[in-house]
Scaffold this motif. Structure first.
Motif, PDB file in Angstrom:
ATOM      1  N   THR A 116       0.852  -1.178   0.000  1.00  0.00           N
ATOM      2  CA  THR A 116       0.000   0.000   0.000  1.00  0.00           C
ATOM      3  C   THR A 116       0.892   1.234   0.000  1.00  0.00           C
ATOM      4  O   THR A 116       1.686   1.419   0.927  1.00  0.00           O
ATOM      5  CB  THR A 116      -0.920   0.028   1.241  1.00  0.00           C
ATOM      6  OG1 THR A 116      -1.655  -1.199   1.301  1.00  0.00           O
ATOM      7  CG2 THR A 116      -1.882   1.201   1.181  1.00  0.00           C
ATOM      8  N   THR A 118       1.187   5.445  -0.069  1.00  0.00           N
ATOM      9  CA  THR A 118       0.497   6.707   0.224  1.00  0.00           C
ATOM     10  C   THR A 118       1.504   7.843   0.085  1.00  0.00           C
ATOM     11  O   THR A 118       2.689   7.633   0.387  1.00  0.00           O
ATOM     12  CB  THR A 118      -0.102   6.718   1.643  1.00  0.00           C
ATOM     13  OG1 THR A 118       0.905   6.416   2.585  1.00  0.00           O
ATOM     14  CG2 THR A 118      -1.251   5.746   1.773  1.00  0.00           C
ATOM     15  N   PRO A 119       1.085   9.001  -0.350  1.00  0.00           N
ATOM     16  CA  PRO A 119      -0.227   9.264  -0.929  1.00  0.00           C
ATOM     17  C   PRO A 119      -0.365   8.556  -2.273  1.00  0.00           C
ATOM     18  O   PRO A 119       0.625   8.156  -2.877  1.00  0.00           O
ATOM     19  CB  PRO A 119      -0.238  10.778  -1.093  1.00  0.00           C
ATOM     20  CG  PRO A 119       1.196  11.155  -1.239  1.00  0.00           C
ATOM     21  CD  PRO A 119       1.967  10.170  -0.417  1.00  0.00           C
ATOM     22  N   THR A 120      -1.586   8.431  -2.724  1.00  0.00           N
ATOM     23  CA  THR A 120      -1.852   7.705  -3.966  1.00  0.00           C
ATOM     24  C   THR A 120      -1.770   8.596  -5.196  1.00  0.00           C
ATOM     25  O   THR A 120      -1.806   8.094  -6.314  1.00  0.00           O
ATOM     26  CB  THR A 120      -3.238   7.050  -3.908  1.00  0.00           C
ATOM     27  OG1 THR A 120      -4.225   8.075  -3.751  1.00  0.00           O
ATOM     28  CG2 THR A 120      -3.338   6.063  -2.767  1.00  0.00           C
ATOM     29  N   PRO A 126      -1.501   2.257  -6.528  1.00  0.00           N
ATOM     30  CA  PRO A 126      -0.965   2.320  -5.165  1.00  0.00           C
ATOM     31  C   PRO A 126      -0.905   0.964  -4.463  1.00  0.00           C
ATOM     32  O   PRO A 126      -0.527   0.891  -3.306  1.00  0.00           O
ATOM     33  CB  PRO A 126      -1.956   3.245  -4.452  1.00  0.00           C
ATOM     34  CG  PRO A 126      -3.248   3.000  -5.166  1.00  0.00           C
ATOM     35  CD  PRO A 126      -2.875   2.733  -6.602  1.00  0.00           C
ATOM     36  N   TYR A 141       6.739   9.506  -0.712  1.00  0.00           N
ATOM     37  CA  TYR A 141       5.887   8.329  -0.853  1.00  0.00           C
ATOM     38  C   TYR A 141       6.248   7.334   0.246  1.00  0.00           C
ATOM     39  O   TYR A 141       7.426   7.100   0.521  1.00  0.00           O
ATOM     40  CB  TYR A 141       6.069   7.671  -2.221  1.00  0.00           C
ATOM     41  CG  TYR A 141       5.408   8.419  -3.348  1.00  0.00           C
ATOM     42  CD1 TYR A 141       4.024   8.453  -3.466  1.00  0.00           C
ATOM     43  CD2 TYR A 141       6.170   9.077  -4.302  1.00  0.00           C
ATOM     44  CE1 TYR A 141       3.411   9.133  -4.521  1.00  0.00           C
ATOM     45  CE2 TYR A 141       5.563   9.750  -5.351  1.00  0.00           C
ATOM     46  CZ  TYR A 141       4.192   9.776  -5.451  1.00  0.00           C
ATOM     47  OH  TYR A 141       3.584  10.444  -6.483  1.00  0.00           O
TER      48      TYR A 141
END
Length: 181
Positions: A116, A118-120, A126, A141
């Motif tokens: 995962t 973030t941010p996407t 993502p 990131y």
């Protein structure tokens, strides 16, 4: 007691001795000593690399020893991702966020590994290990690699430098009708 930890984590083991009415002081011996910060403590911190069964024995000041008690510490597989160094790109460029290293510590996971980011914003996906990023400004990131209840996190900073602009000043140019620019 049974202890369950993620690889790279630690847990405090606890032994409480009693029964000898003439003393409240006991010595302790944990075996194996590997992965323990103090194998002679009643409460050592355990950080084994793999699932380990520790045994503990307490002894009174008068030399009376307890039975050995087994204390299993189960180490669950943990995905570990390490991103490369922070980097700089030019405005409008795309960069693949590559992992410098990626491994599973503590055995093979029985559950899939999920990523995962973030941010996407400005990522092609993502939820993959090495996405493409097209940031429009400086950005950090963060990626989480997770399998079961075990996870690690790393981050990378992408600095975006402005694109170079070029303009011609038509007022200072002289051309003839047959010439081209």
């Amino acid at each position: 007691s049974i202890y369950d930890i993620c690889a790279l984590d630690s847990v405090e083991l606890k032994a409480i001795a009693g029964g000898d009415l003439l003393t409240e002081e006991f010595s302790y011996q944990w075996l194996p000593a590997g992965g323990l910060d103090d194998p002679l403590s009643a409460t050592p911190m355990a950080s084994p690399d793999t699932t380990t069964i520790y045994t503990i024995q307490a002894t009174s000041l008068f030399g009376c020893g307890s039975e050995q008690v087994e204390v299993p510490v189960t180490v669950r597989p943990t995905p570990v991702i390490e991103l490369g160094d922070d980097t700089t790109i030019c405005e409008g460029e795309t960069i693949q966020l590559l992992s410098k290293s990626y491994e599973i510590i503590g055995g093979n996971p029985v559950q899939p590994v999920f990523f995962t980011w973030t941010p996407t914003s400005n990522l092609n996906s993502p939820l993959i290990r090495e996405p493409l990023a097209s940031p429009t400004r400086n950005i950090r990131y963060i990626v989480e690699a997770r399998s079961g209840g075990c996870a690690t996190v790393d981050s990378i900073v992408i600095d975006v430098t402005p694109a170079v602009s070029l303009a011609l000043d038509a007022d200072t140019m002289r051309t003839c009708s047959a010439d081209s620019i």
